[in-house]
Enzyme design. Structure first.
Site, PDB file in Angstrom:
ATOM      1  N   ASP A 141      31.612 -19.610  26.399  1.00 50.90           N
ATOM      2  CA  ASP A 141      31.095 -19.203  27.710  1.00 50.90           C
ATOM      3  C   ASP A 141      29.643 -18.730  27.724  1.00 50.90           C
ATOM      4  O   ASP A 141      29.174 -18.174  28.713  1.00 50.90           O
ATOM      5  CB  ASP A 141      31.958 -18.077  28.313  1.00 50.90           C
TER       6      ASP A 141
ATOM      7  N   GLY B 289      24.248 -39.493  37.887  1.00 47.46           N
ATOM      8  CA  GLY B 289      25.430 -38.880  37.284  1.00 47.46           C
ATOM      9  C   GLY B 289      26.489 -39.839  36.802  1.00 47.46           C
ATOM     10  O   GLY B 289      27.643 -39.789  37.217  1.00 47.46           O
ATOM     11  N   ILE B 290      26.108 -40.743  35.963  1.00 43.50           N
ATOM     12  CA  ILE B 290      27.079 -41.657  35.339  1.00 43.50           C
ATOM     13  C   ILE B 290      28.057 -40.837  34.498  1.00 43.50           C
ATOM     14  O   ILE B 290      27.659 -39.879  33.833  1.00 43.50           O
ATOM     15  CB  ILE B 290      26.351 -42.681  34.435  1.00 43.50           C
TER      16      ILE B 290
ATOM     17  N   HIS C  17      30.230 -26.770  16.640  1.00 44.39           N
ATOM     18  CA  HIS C  17      30.808 -26.412  15.350  1.00 44.39           C
ATOM     19  C   HIS C  17      31.387 -27.624  14.650  1.00 44.39           C
ATOM     20  O   HIS C  17      31.272 -27.770  13.456  1.00 44.39           O
ATOM     21  CB  HIS C  17      31.904 -25.360  15.514  1.00 44.39           C
TER      22      HIS C  17
ATOM     23  N   ASN D  60      20.109 -17.318  26.892  1.00 44.39           N
ATOM     24  CA  ASN D  60      20.522 -17.866  28.191  1.00 44.39           C
ATOM     25  C   ASN D  60      20.944 -16.779  29.192  1.00 44.39           C
ATOM     26  O   ASN D  60      21.116 -15.626  28.815  1.00 44.39           O
ATOM     27  CB  ASN D  60      21.686 -18.848  27.961  1.00 44.39           C
TER      28      ASN D  60
END
Ligand code: GTP
Ligand code: MG
Length: 374
Positions: A94, A116-117, A141, A191
């Site tokens: 998250d 947006g293919i 990971h 972020n």
């Protein structure tokens, strides 16, 4: 079973037989010059000299004969050309890995135009002022653990996403350790800086506690504040990726048969085995005979990360390929080989070895079962 003598192997490899005997001894096999050794052992020795032994079926199909030595082509300095970086995004649950990848994709005008293919390929590509960056969309990971466990390294640079409102968490530490173990440079994306509760300085402190001192604190770790949600700082982050890539001097020889790694693969109802592969060296072309793990085939079609059919894929290109005999495993190496016969022979030899191994381990298991019953 196909066998050849130490002398024959030495001749094929153009080496002194005593040198081959020494190699065998180091591998725990005592052999004299006229002694026959198995294909497996001979292959191991050959691979140390950069060759793969290839078995060819003779006229008598019962009889296998080692016909060709396939050279694992070595790159000459002058053949190496700059190649785009391959990047993996890692971080705690998250913290915004998917959102960041989405934001990155949208900075690419071409993918925006395409509207947006659906993204079914495990990789995406963006162009920043004409410079390409490849992102692996497999969970970060995985790109390290399962691949690395199988000896494959696919990532050049790791982006570590840390949510500024949450800080370093267990999986963040895990990701740091993965990239350290792989010797891959790390760029931190701090972020969610749009959040009122965001505290980038706390993140920087926690990074320092992990031995990662950021640049504005006098260290060398690049950390870029971003908001995946508001699409802030994305350009700077991508510039940093290109900067690090430049320092890494990533190069490959595009003018040879393709080699690379299977990123993921599945059995598609309509299309058969479908594998997403990363071409790491050479150029892959539609029609090329290839071996990928236990699978073989001729590349029937290639689809790039934008869903378009392509005919060629050079170094640092992820493509979906069709035409394999079965589904290879993620982390398998693939190589393009000179012809269909070699592709089939190498794969069948590998399948045989895999079956033998399985049989052996089954026998071991049933013996264990037997004793555990007593
Ligand atoms: P997993 O795949 O489950 O590990 O998560 P992830 O790291 O991919 O995170 P994801 O992108 O799914 O984002 C998790 C949540 O954080 C979502 O609700 C996002 O909308 C939110 N989020 C991501 N980036 C930002 C950001 O920059 N700002 C804010 N405010 N929210 C964000
Ligand atoms: Mg996600």
């Amino acid at each position: 079973d196909s066998q050849l003598t130490v002398q024959e192997l030495a001749n094929k490899l153009d080496k002194n037989s005593s040198e081959i005997i020494m190699k065998l001894m180091k591998m725990g096999t005592m052999a004299t010059i006229n002694q026959e050794i198995s294909f497996e052992i001979a292959s191991l020795v050959a691979s140390e000299y950069g060759f793969e032994l290839v078995i060819a079926e003779g006229d008598n199909s019962e009889e296998l004969e080692i016909e060709t030595l396939m050279e694992i082509e070595e790159d000459k300095e002058e053949d190496l050309k700059q190649r785009p970086p391959v990047v993996t995004v890692m971080g705690h649950v998250d913290h915004g890995k998917t959102s960041l990848l989405d934001a990155i994709r949208k900075t690419d005008v071409t993918s925006g135009e395409a509207g947006g293919i659906t993204q079914h390929i495990g990789a995406s590509e963006v162009n920043i002022n004409g410079q390409k960056i490849v992102f692996l969309d497999t969970p970060g990971h995985e790109a390290f653990t399962s691949m690395r466990a199988r000896g494959a390294q696919v990532t050049d640079i790791a982006i570590l996403v840390v949510a500024a409102d949450d800080g370093i968490m267990p999986q963040t530490v895990e990701a740091i350790n993965h990239s350290k173990a792989a010797g891959v440079p790390l760029i931190v994306a701090i972020n969610k800086i749009d959040k009122p509760s965001a505290n980038p300085d706390k993140v920087k402190q926690e990074l320092a506690d992990q031995g990662l001192l950021v640049e504005d604190w006098g260290g060398e770790v690049i950390a870029v504040p971003v908001s995946a949600k508001k699409k802030e700082g994305i350009d700077t982050l991508l510039e940093m990726v290109l900067l690090v890539a430049e320092m890494e001097e990533l190069r490959a020889n595009p003018d040879k048969r393709a080699v690379g790694t299977v990123i993921e693969a599945e059995l598609d109802k309509g299309r058969g085995p479908v594998a997403t592969v990363l071409v790491q060296g050479g150029t892959l072309r539609v029609g090329d005979p290839i071996v990928a793990g236990l699978a073989f085939g001729k590349v029937r079609a290639m689809i790039n990360s934008k869903g378009k059919r392509v005919k060629v894929a050079g170094p640092s290109t992820a493509v979906e390929i069709l035409g394999l005999s079965e589904v290879p495993q993620g982390g398998d190496q693939f190589v393009s080989v000179p012809n269909d016969k070699i592709a089939r022979n190498v794969a069948e030899k590998r399948q045989q070895i895999a079956r033998d191994e399985m049989l052996k381990s089954n026998q071991r298991m049933s013996l264990d079962d037997f004793f555990s019953q007593m």
